[in-house]
Design an enzyme around this catalytic site. Structure first.
Site, PDB file in Angstrom:
ATOM      1  CB  VAL A 181      -0.929   0.012   1.229  1.00 47.77           C
ATOM      2  CG1 VAL A 181      -1.660   1.350   1.347  1.00 47.77           C
ATOM      3  CG2 VAL A 181      -1.941  -1.128   1.138  1.00 47.77           C
ATOM      4  CG  HIS A 182       5.021   3.052   2.049  1.00 41.77           C
ATOM      5  ND1 HIS A 182       4.768   4.375   2.350  1.00 41.77           N
ATOM      6  CD2 HIS A 182       6.371   2.955   1.917  1.00 41.77           C
ATOM      7  CE1 HIS A 182       5.918   5.045   2.402  1.00 41.77           C
ATOM      8  NE2 HIS A 182       6.889   4.217   2.131  1.00 41.77           N
TER       9      HIS A 182
END
Length: 210
Positions: free
Chosen positions: A171-172
């Site tokens: 996600v990052h």
């Protein structure tokens, strides 16, 4: 904001912060690969990247300690800026505007928005879970101090923490690519004034005052 001011650079990360971040990123990749090799026989072939099974078992916990120490330093620098505020809670209530990229409707945020702060907390919890459980299952030095049922529970905690952390890092990375200019900040240390004004307006105002 004039065109000249729009492209003016603002420092976001120091050389030390960027170096520490990339050490964490590199060690995370090594740990993910070696951890998967140890996790299931179908992925044991990944141990060849580390010189075979014995070397994978030796290097994995040592690399883990390096990542944990670097992360503690990194988190220590970032902790204050990741405290949740009233604006962050409002930001979360407007997730639909976030997804639709309607940033003009969102409250002004500081250096990190609520999504980044939640990710920070998830990483902190995962890192603690990995470190504590990793110590318990480190057979060479610590595992024999604990009863077998504790070692088994620690093994499950370690696997779950690793899975959650891998998902959080994905996600990052996606967010870093999705928000154009974010990757440049961690590569070169600066962002444009236009980027700061659009994505982190409260932080931009703080930098202008400085």
């Amino acid at each position: 904001m004039t065109e000249d001011h729009h492209h003016r650079r603002i420092k976001r990360y120091s050389p030390g912060e960027r170096t520490n971040h990339w050490i964490i990123a590199f060690t995370f990749i090594l740990l993910a690969l070696s951890g998967l090799a140890l996790f299931h026989p179908s992925m044991y072939w990944l141990s060849n990247l580390f010189g075979g099974g014995p070397w994978t078992r030796i290097l994995h916990p040592i690399i883990g300690v390096v990542m944990f120490v670097c992360f503690v330093v990194f988190a220590g620098h970032m902790w204050r800026q990741n405290m949740m505020t009233k604006a962050d809670r409002q930001w979360l209530r407007q997730l639909n505007d976030v997804v639709e990229n309607r940033e003009e409707k969102l409250p002004e945020v500081g250096k990190y928005n609520a999504g980044q702060k939640l990710l920070f907390y998830v990483l902190v919890l995962c890192m603690l879970g990995l470190f504590i459980s990793g110590i318990v299952i480190w057979r060479e030095y610590f595992a024999f101090y604990f009863p077998i049922w504790v070692v088994r529970i620690a093994s499950v905690v370690h696997a779950v923490s690793a899975l959650v952390m891998i998902c959080a890092i994905i996600v990052h990375i996606y967010a870093g690519i999705w928000v154009k200019g974010s990757l440049t900040a961690m590569l070169r240390g600066h962002v444009t004034a236009g980027w700061a004004w659009k994505h982190h307006r409260a932080w931009f105002r703080e930098q202008v005052k400085k």
